[in-house]
Design a protein around this motif. Structure first.
Motif, PDB file in Angstrom:
ATOM      1  N   ILE A 139       4.298 -31.600  22.934  1.00 13.82           N
ATOM      2  CA  ILE A 139       3.648 -30.763  23.720  1.00 13.82           C
ATOM      3  C   ILE A 139       4.855 -29.285  24.120  1.00 13.82           C
ATOM      4  O   ILE A 139       3.987 -28.488  24.636  1.00 13.82           O
ATOM      5  CB  ILE A 139       3.173 -32.394  24.812  1.00 13.82           C
ATOM      6  N   LEU A 140       5.294 -30.675  23.934  1.00 18.30           N
ATOM      7  CA  LEU A 140       7.257 -29.225  24.361  1.00 18.30           C
ATOM      8  C   LEU A 140       7.147 -28.125  23.641  1.00 18.30           C
ATOM      9  O   LEU A 140       7.830 -27.033  24.066  1.00 18.30           O
ATOM     10  CB  LEU A 140       7.984 -30.344  24.128  1.00 18.30           C
ATOM     11  N   SER A 141       6.780 -28.394  22.455  1.00 18.92           N
ATOM     12  CA  SER A 141       7.070 -26.961  21.559  1.00 18.92           C
ATOM     13  C   SER A 141       5.862 -26.006  21.634  1.00 18.92           C
ATOM     14  O   SER A 141       6.168 -24.964  21.442  1.00 18.92           O
ATOM     15  CB  SER A 141       5.961 -27.847  20.619  1.00 18.92           C
ATOM     16  N   ARG A 142       4.864 -26.421  22.533  1.00 18.40           N
ATOM     17  CA  ARG A 142       3.695 -24.969  22.905  1.00 18.40           C
ATOM     18  C   ARG A 142       3.073 -24.941  21.606  1.00 18.40           C
ATOM     19  O   ARG A 142       2.426 -23.837  22.163  1.00 18.40           O
ATOM     20  CB  ARG A 142       4.678 -24.039  23.942  1.00 18.40           C
ATOM     21  N   ALA A 143       3.165 -25.371  21.242  1.00 15.67           N
ATOM     22  CA  ALA A 143       1.956 -24.692  19.876  1.00 15.67           C
ATOM     23  C   ALA A 143       0.919 -25.171  19.626  1.00 15.67           C
ATOM     24  O   ALA A 143       1.051 -26.381  20.947  1.00 15.67           O
ATOM     25  CB  ALA A 143       2.502 -25.144  18.461  1.00 15.67           C
ATOM     26  N   GLN A 144      -0.341 -24.822  19.341  1.00 16.23           N
ATOM     27  CA  GLN A 144      -1.626 -25.286  19.163  1.00 16.23           C
ATOM     28  C   GLN A 144      -1.128 -26.793  18.973  1.00 16.23           C
ATOM     29  O   GLN A 144      -0.901 -27.124  17.345  1.00 16.23           O
ATOM     30  CB  GLN A 144      -2.350 -24.318  18.443  1.00 16.23           C
ATOM     31  N   LEU A 145      -2.445 -28.180  19.629  1.00 17.59           N
ATOM     32  CA  LEU A 145      -2.106 -29.353  19.270  1.00 17.59           C
ATOM     33  C   LEU A 145      -3.221 -29.892  18.454  1.00 17.59           C
ATOM     34  O   LEU A 145      -4.449 -30.064  19.955  1.00 17.59           O
ATOM     35  CB  LEU A 145      -1.011 -30.328  19.959  1.00 17.59           C
ATOM     36  N   ILE A 146      -3.447 -30.394  17.341  1.00 15.68           N
ATOM     37  CA  ILE A 146      -4.470 -30.960  16.790  1.00 15.68           C
ATOM     38  C   ILE A 146      -4.241 -32.231  16.132  1.00 15.68           C
ATOM     39  O   ILE A 146      -3.510 -32.556  15.591  1.00 15.68           O
ATOM     40  CB  ILE A 146      -4.949 -29.692  15.261  1.00 15.68           C
ATOM     41  N   ARG A 147      -4.801 -33.638  17.151  1.00 14.66           N
ATOM     42  CA  ARG A 147      -5.109 -34.481  16.897  1.00 14.66           C
ATOM     43  C   ARG A 147      -6.007 -35.197  15.184  1.00 14.66           C
ATOM     44  O   ARG A 147      -7.375 -34.844  15.996  1.00 14.66           O
ATOM     45  CB  ARG A 147      -5.288 -35.201  18.122  1.00 14.66           C
ATOM     46  N   TYR A 148      -5.654 -35.647  14.429  1.00 17.24           N
ATOM     47  CA  TYR A 148      -7.005 -36.444  13.314  1.00 17.24           C
ATOM     48  C   TYR A 148      -7.326 -37.105  13.210  1.00 17.24           C
ATOM     49  O   TYR A 148      -6.014 -38.265  13.723  1.00 17.24           O
ATOM     50  CB  TYR A 148      -6.881 -35.595  12.261  1.00 17.24           C
ATOM     51  N   PRO A 149      -8.331 -38.464  13.214  1.00 16.54           N
ATOM     52  CA  PRO A 149      -8.335 -39.416  13.162  1.00 16.54           C
ATOM     53  C   PRO A 149      -7.183 -40.161  12.324  1.00 16.54           C
ATOM     54  O   PRO A 149      -6.621 -39.741  12.012  1.00 16.54           O
ATOM     55  CB  PRO A 149      -9.501 -40.115  12.700  1.00 16.54           C
ATOM     56  N   HIS A 150      -6.737 -41.798  12.824  1.00 12.78           N
ATOM     57  CA  HIS A 150      -5.493 -42.125  11.859  1.00 12.78           C
ATOM     58  C   HIS A 150      -6.256 -42.316  10.904  1.00 12.78           C
ATOM     59  O   HIS A 150      -6.957 -42.714  10.587  1.00 12.78           O
ATOM     60  CB  HIS A 150      -5.378 -43.525  12.648  1.00 12.78           C
ATOM     61  N   LEU A 151      -4.673 -42.068  10.534  1.00 16.61           N
ATOM     62  CA  LEU A 151      -5.212 -41.989   8.843  1.00 16.61           C
ATOM     63  C   LEU A 151      -6.341 -41.289   8.149  1.00 16.61           C
ATOM     64  O   LEU A 151      -6.829 -41.135   7.328  1.00 16.61           O
ATOM     65  CB  LEU A 151      -5.068 -43.290   8.308  1.00 16.61           C
ATOM     66  N   ASP A 152      -7.253 -40.652   8.665  1.00 14.78           N
ATOM     67  CA  ASP A 152      -7.613 -39.622   8.101  1.00 14.78           C
ATOM     68  C   ASP A 152      -8.030 -38.098   7.772  1.00 14.78           C
ATOM     69  O   ASP A 152      -7.965 -37.395   7.922  1.00 14.78           O
ATOM     70  CB  ASP A 152      -8.644 -39.561   9.629  1.00 14.78           C
ATOM     71  N   LEU A 153      -7.132 -38.394   6.161  1.00 12.59           N
ATOM     72  CA  LEU A 153      -6.658 -37.228   5.258  1.00 12.59           C
ATOM     73  C   LEU A 153      -7.697 -36.097   5.260  1.00 12.59           C
ATOM     74  O   LEU A 153      -7.648 -35.115   5.126  1.00 12.59           O
ATOM     75  CB  LEU A 153      -6.494 -37.016   3.834  1.00 12.59           C
ATOM     76  N   PRO A 154      -9.053 -36.727   5.291  1.00 12.67           N
ATOM     77  CA  PRO A 154     -10.404 -35.861   4.835  1.00 12.67           C
ATOM     78  C   PRO A 154     -10.202 -34.429   6.033  1.00 12.67           C
ATOM     79  O   PRO A 154     -10.035 -33.207   6.611  1.00 12.67           O
ATOM     80  CB  PRO A 154     -11.751 -36.486   4.049  1.00 12.67           C
ATOM     81  N   ALA A 155     -10.465 -35.372   7.328  1.00 15.16           N
ATOM     82  CA  ALA A 155     -10.216 -34.789   8.624  1.00 15.16           C
ATOM     83  C   ALA A 155      -9.156 -33.636   8.624  1.00 15.16           C
ATOM     84  O   ALA A 155      -9.322 -32.441   9.340  1.00 15.16           O
ATOM     85  CB  ALA A 155     -10.394 -35.441   9.707  1.00 15.16           C
ATOM     86  N   LEU A 156      -7.718 -34.700   8.186  1.00 15.99           N
ATOM     87  CA  LEU A 156      -6.245 -33.297   8.038  1.00 15.99           C
ATOM     88  C   LEU A 156      -6.856 -32.204   6.910  1.00 15.99           C
ATOM     89  O   LEU A 156      -6.634 -31.215   8.001  1.00 15.99           O
ATOM     90  CB  LEU A 156      -5.435 -33.786   7.988  1.00 15.99           C
ATOM     91  N   GLU A 157      -7.300 -32.241   6.292  1.00 17.20           N
ATOM     92  CA  GLU A 157      -7.359 -30.758   5.293  1.00 17.20           C
ATOM     93  C   GLU A 157      -8.536 -29.985   6.097  1.00 17.20           C
ATOM     94  O   GLU A 157      -7.891 -28.967   6.006  1.00 17.20           O
ATOM     95  CB  GLU A 157      -8.279 -32.046   3.832  1.00 17.20           C
ATOM     96  N   ARG A 158      -9.159 -30.579   6.718  1.00 11.44           N
ATOM     97  CA  ARG A 158     -10.165 -29.280   7.270  1.00 11.44           C
ATOM     98  C   ARG A 158      -9.700 -29.116   8.364  1.00 11.44           C
ATOM     99  O   ARG A 158      -9.400 -27.479   8.289  1.00 11.44           O
ATOM    100  CB  ARG A 158     -11.768 -30.030   7.905  1.00 11.44           C
ATOM    101  N   HIS A 159      -8.866 -29.491   8.646  1.00  7.91           N
ATOM    102  CA  HIS A 159      -8.270 -28.446   9.936  1.00  7.91           C
ATOM    103  C   HIS A 159      -7.403 -27.542   9.043  1.00  7.91           C
ATOM    104  O   HIS A 159      -6.530 -26.209  10.247  1.00  7.91           O
ATOM    105  CB  HIS A 159      -7.190 -29.749  11.175  1.00  7.91           C
ATOM    106  N   LEU A 160      -6.041 -28.409   8.496  1.00  7.38           N
ATOM    107  CA  LEU A 160      -5.364 -27.268   7.414  1.00  7.38           C
ATOM    108  C   LEU A 160      -5.770 -26.449   6.873  1.00  7.38           C
ATOM    109  O   LEU A 160      -5.509 -25.135   6.693  1.00  7.38           O
ATOM    110  CB  LEU A 160      -4.796 -28.302   7.020  1.00  7.38           C
ATOM    111  N   LYS A 161      -7.216 -26.325   6.652  1.00  4.89           N
ATOM    112  CA  LYS A 161      -7.926 -25.233   5.767  1.00  4.89           C
ATOM    113  C   LYS A 161      -8.338 -24.287   6.523  1.00  4.89           C
ATOM    114  O   LYS A 161      -8.425 -23.672   6.432  1.00  4.89           O
ATOM    115  CB  LYS A 161      -9.689 -26.078   4.835  1.00  4.89           C
ATOM    116  N   LYS A 162      -8.639 -24.568   8.156  1.00  6.11           N
ATOM    117  CA  LYS A 162      -9.187 -24.207   8.836  1.00  6.11           C
ATOM    118  C   LYS A 162      -8.092 -22.900   9.690  1.00  6.11           C
ATOM    119  O   LYS A 162      -9.019 -21.670  10.223  1.00  6.11           O
ATOM    120  CB  LYS A 162     -10.164 -25.115   9.683  1.00  6.11           C
TER     121      LYS A 162
END
Length: 344
Positions: A139-162
């Motif tokens: 939050i302090l960094s002011r970067a866009q914060l995207i939280r993915y479900p716990h240990l859900d790497l497919p969801a993380l990959e979708r966010h990284l790809k997008k």
């Protein structure tokens, strides 16, 4: 303002959520004296029993005699003591990274890393069960914060790809501090390399406990990448660990590439704008690190105790979450139940 604060405190108390500090009047040990009563301790982070080790106590006395009890200045003035410098070199060697940098606390380390590496035009990808220090840093960094479900790497990959972000930073606990489960580090590294992202690993509860000679999460069997006798790390990894848990003393460090460490020295505000930690602590930690590396029986004993605890709790009818780490979550009910049990 004060009446509003008083009302909020009153609401917290009526909800059974108001906590009270217990007063410890003993060393951290198997048995502890709290509020005048003796208890068998299950709540300490002193995983290897080093905080009261005679060699560390002797080192503290020697360090105080040699360096005094305060650093007297920030690291970038003249508070960077030879003891700090030697410990940083020892930690870099121990964890297999080019360089390491000391911070006063793990909270300050996470805040320093995240805010130094990403900003307004960048994106942070965070596991939903991360430690509060990682969440606050994001939050302090002011970067866009995207939280993915716990240990859900497919969801993380979708966010990284997008994402179209300039810089991408994935932040995660290595051992999750509430549930005790472990992040799939090798898969996270692969994702970060594929999408040109940095991976910040918070190994507060793994350093000293997990892996070959207690070197942490990266040295566990699944995460070792060996070429001859040299352990290879991905340059995408920024590794943070604390020194007040298994190491038994105080502080934290970040290990990474030379470029990352130099960036932190130059721009991490939680490193620059604070007095350096007492050098005597770094002197003591050199002794602690040697014991962690040399005395593997401490980890073997710890895991025997973990298995014994799990067996006893399972036969008692209490529900345990699956964990092979020193964090053994026992489900006891709602939040009020937890507060009530914690206060005896």
């Amino acid at each position: 303002m004060f009446s509003d604060l008083a009302e909020q405190l009153s609401i917290r108390e009526r909800q059974g959520l108001k906590r009270h500090r217990a007063i410890l009047d003993s060393k951290q040990s198997r048995y502890v004296d709290i509020d005048g009563c003796e208890y068998l301790s299950f709540g300490s982070n002193d995983y290897l029993g080093l905080s009261s080790h005679p060699a560390l106590i002797q080192s503290a006395c020697q360090g105080a005699q040699r360096y005094g009890v305060g650093a007297g200045a920030s690291h970038l003035l003249y508070g960077h003591n030879i003891a700090h410098h030697e410990l940083e070199h020892a930690l870099a060697r121990f964890t297999g990274f080019p360089r390491a940098l000391l911070f006063s606390t793990g909270y300050m380390a996470n805040t320093g890393v995240v805010t130094a590496l990403v900003g307004r035009h960048d994106a942070i990808f965070a596991d939903k069960l991360n430690h509060a220090s990682l969440n606050d840093a994001a939050i302090l960094s002011r970067a866009q914060l995207i939280r993915y479900p716990h240990l859900d790497l497919p969801a993380l990959e979708r966010h990284l790809k997008k994402t179209k972000a300039r810089r991408k930073l994935v932040i995660t606990d290595a051992v999750f501090s509430m549930d005790g489960d472990i992040a799939p580090v090798s898969n996270l590294v692969a994702l970060c390399e594929r999408y040109n992202a940095i991976l910040l690993l918070d190994d507060a509860h793994g350093f000293g406990v997990l892996g070959e000679e207690g070197r942490g999460i990266l040295f566990t069997e699944n995460n070792l990448s060996v070429c001859g006798s040299k352990v290879l790390h991905s340059p995408n990894i920024v590794y943070m660990a604390t020194l007040g848990k298994a190491a038994g003393v105080f502080g934290a460090f970040v290990a990474a590439s030379s470029e990352v460490i130099e960036t932190l020295i130059q721009t991490a505000k939680s490193y620059i704008y604070t007095t350096a930690s007492p050098p005597l602590l770094s002197y003591v930690l050199l002794c602690s690190l040697a014991l962690i590396e040399r005395e593997s029986w401490r980890r073997e004993h710890l895991f025997r105790l973990i298995n014994q605890l799990k067996q006893k709790l399972e036969t008692s009818g209490l529900r345990l979450l699956p964990s092979n780490t020193p964090i053994q979550p026992v489900l006891v009910g709602g939040v009020q139940d937890v507060v009530r049990i914690s206060e005896g």
